[in-house]
Write a protein that holds these residues in place. Structure first.
Motif, short mmCIF file in Angstrom:
data_model
loop_
_atom_site.label_atom_id
_atom_site.label_comp_id
_atom_site.label_asym_id
_atom_site.label_seq_id
_atom_site.Cartn_x
_atom_site.Cartn_y
_atom_site.Cartn_z
N MET A 150 3.40 9.45 -10.15
CA MET A 150 4.30 8.96 -9.02
C MET A 150 4.58 7.50 -8.93
N LEU A 151 3.78 6.66 -9.83
CA LEU A 151 3.94 4.95 -9.93
C LEU A 151 4.31 4.90 -11.34
N TYR A 152 3.87 5.67 -12.26
CA TYR A 152 4.23 5.11 -13.40
C TYR A 152 4.86 6.07 -14.61
N GLY A 153 5.43 7.03 -13.83
CA GLY A 153 6.17 8.20 -14.82
C GLY A 153 7.38 7.56 -15.60
N PRO A 154 7.75 8.28 -16.45
CA PRO A 154 9.00 7.69 -17.11
C PRO A 154 10.20 7.83 -15.91
N TYR A 155 10.82 6.87 -15.93
CA TYR A 155 11.97 6.52 -14.75
C TYR A 155 13.23 6.74 -15.25
N GLY A 156 13.97 7.81 -14.42
CA GLY A 156 15.27 7.97 -14.82
C GLY A 156 15.58 9.57 -14.96
N ASP A 157 16.87 9.90 -14.73
CA ASP A 157 17.25 11.24 -14.51
C ASP A 157 16.85 12.41 -15.84
N GLN A 158 16.77 11.40 -16.81
CA GLN A 158 16.60 12.25 -17.98
C GLN A 158 14.97 12.34 -18.45
N CYS A 159 14.20 12.25 -17.27
CA CYS A 159 12.78 12.28 -17.42
C CYS A 159 12.02 13.29 -16.71
N MET B 44 6.45 5.05 -23.92
CA MET B 44 7.04 6.03 -23.03
C MET B 44 8.19 5.37 -22.08
N HIS B 45 7.81 4.21 -21.80
CA HIS B 45 8.60 3.34 -20.67
C HIS B 45 9.83 3.02 -21.57
N ILE B 46 9.77 2.63 -22.74
CA ILE B 46 10.88 2.08 -23.52
C ILE B 46 11.80 3.32 -23.73
N SER B 47 11.20 4.45 -24.14
CA SER B 47 12.12 5.66 -24.26
C SER B 47 12.82 5.98 -23.01
N ALA B 48 12.25 5.90 -21.85
CA ALA B 48 12.97 6.29 -20.74
C ALA B 48 14.21 5.18 -20.45
N ALA B 49 14.01 3.87 -20.74
CA ALA B 49 14.82 2.72 -20.55
C ALA B 49 15.98 2.94 -21.56
N MET B 50 15.70 3.48 -22.51
CA MET B 50 16.83 3.67 -23.48
C MET B 50 17.76 4.88 -23.16
N GLY B 51 17.41 5.79 -22.19
CA GLY B 51 18.40 6.62 -21.79
C GLY B 51 17.93 7.81 -22.56
N THR B 52 16.83 8.16 -23.34
CA THR B 52 16.34 9.20 -23.99
C THR B 52 15.72 10.31 -23.21
N PRO B 53 15.97 11.49 -23.23
CA PRO B 53 14.96 12.59 -22.57
C PRO B 53 13.58 12.44 -22.90
N THR B 54 12.72 12.18 -22.03
CA THR B 54 11.42 11.66 -21.93
C THR B 54 10.49 12.24 -21.51
N ARG C 160 0.71 -1.26 0.17
CA ARG C 160 -0.15 0.06 0.12
C ARG C 160 0.67 1.21 0.13
N VAL C 161 2.17 1.04 0.12
CA VAL C 161 3.09 2.18 0.09
C VAL C 161 2.96 2.79 -1.35
N ARG C 162 3.01 4.14 -1.43
CA ARG C 162 2.80 4.65 -2.85
C ARG C 162 4.39 4.74 -3.38
N MET C 163 4.65 4.12 -4.28
CA MET C 163 6.05 4.43 -4.72
C MET C 163 6.24 4.06 -6.16
N HIS C 164 7.17 4.41 -6.72
CA HIS C 164 7.35 4.07 -8.42
C HIS C 164 7.59 2.56 -8.42
N LYS C 165 6.93 2.14 -9.53
CA LYS C 165 6.85 0.53 -9.81
C LYS C 165 8.06 0.05 -10.22
N VAL C 166 9.04 0.90 -10.58
CA VAL C 166 10.65 0.47 -10.81
C VAL C 166 10.91 0.07 -9.35
#
Length: 319
Positions: free
Chosen positions: A261-270, A241-251, A106-112
């Motif tokens: 907060m759960l499903y946003g594109p994950y990474g510093d470039q996002c 969108m998740h593929i783009s983030a995983a490839m390191g692309t600014p997303t 029940r903790v609200r955290m990103h799915k990653v």
């Protein structure tokens, strides 16, 4: 030599989210023999995983019979490690030295971060997609060096998650026209089969700029190779969108009825952007939002997306 069974999602976005855990296993156990169980849509993103011994495609069946089918295909082996990110009971019905099953929280955290919790990994490993070199070669043919590219995906799996395609067209035109933050950039549109209509407004608004519409024409690993070459990707909350983030692309992800907060594109470039309505506001106004037949991002203004895209470009500017 370790024998590992990795059970992941049927959905593209969730499979990408879980791929960081898989990449951790690849790096931690470079000599392991890995069996991956996934849905058919995720296959192109996982079939090039190093150490992959077997890829089992799990097609959903009524009454959960797909789990019985998977059990029959893996029960005869003795596993060193079973990781089940679907949270099923199958791991407990196999011969295994170690079992790790994702439990709902029940903790609200990103799915990653939630997926990484199955192995107590902190910080969580970022999603990772392994591509064949021929996919990158094809992408280079469509998107040669010497030019920046803006890649957009105006579609999503469900209509209520889609920002109107005419708004995408306005943003794209403003970014790549003279004076825009990506003036002169090439424009590439991606999406799945059946999404072609969403590309039409973008093509029509830039009739003389050579927009490349690849919607419905690419194998999913080719989509990943295309977004990898982008200077910027803009899209709805979707698997692409998740593929783009995983490839390191600014997303830049566009959100309305789903939780960034759960499903946003994950990474510093996002980055993510939504309109003035919060998630709870949308769900209160539209109690049956999951069945809503049209966009629930209508409050997200073109100007807000342009501003978010410009900030992301500035933050990720190449030195």
């Amino acid at each position: 030599m370790k024998r590992i069974l990795f059970i992941t999602s049927t959905r593209i976005g969730d499979a990408v989210i879980n791929s960081g855990v898989l990449d951790y296993l690849v790096r931690q156990y470079p000599d392991a023999r890995i069996t991956i169980a996934c849905g058919p849509l995720a296959q192109p993103l996982l079939e090039n995983t190093p150490g992959l011994e077997r890829l089992i495609i799990v097609r959903k069946k009524p009454f959960g019979l797909h789990w019985l089918g998977l059990w029959r295909r893996v029960v005869t082996k003795r596993w060193d490690l079973v990781i089940d990110l679907r949270g099923s009971a199958i791991a407990f019905l196999l011969l295994a030295k170690e079992r790790k099953v994702l439990k709902s929280t029940r903790v609200r955290m990103h799915k990653v971060r939630e997926a990484a919790g199955v192995l107590r990994l902190d910080p969580p490993p970022s999603p990772k997609i392994y591509l064949p070199e021929d996919a990158r070669e094809r992408a280079l043919g469509w998107m040669p060096v010497g030019r920046d590219y803006l890649v957009v995906c105006p579609s999503a799996s469900l209509p209520f998650k889609m920002w109107p395609a005419t708004n995408f067209a306005d943003v794209v035109k403003a970014l790549v026209s003279p004076g825009g933050a990506m003036a002169g950039a090439g424009v590439v549109i991606v999406g799945g089969p059946g999404d072609e209509e969403h590309a039409v407004p973008i093509v029509n608004v830039l009739p003389d700029s050579g927009v490349m519409d690849l919607t419905g024409k690419l194998y999913l690993s080719d989509v990943a190779a295309v977004v990898e070459r982008a200077r910027l990707f803009i899209g709805n909350d979707s698997g692409v969108m998740h593929i783009s983030a995983a490839m390191g692309t600014p997303t830049l992800g566009l959100f309305g009825p789903s939780d960034e907060m759960l499903y946003g594109p994950y990474g510093d470039q996002c980055a993510s952007v939504r309109g003035p309505r919060g998630l709870d506001d949308i769900k209160t106004e539209f109690p049956n939002w999951r069945q809503h037949p049209s966009s629930l991002l209508d409050d997200l203004r073109v100007e807000a997306v342009l501003e978010a895209a410009t900030r992301l470009l500035e933050r990720t500017e190449e030195s």
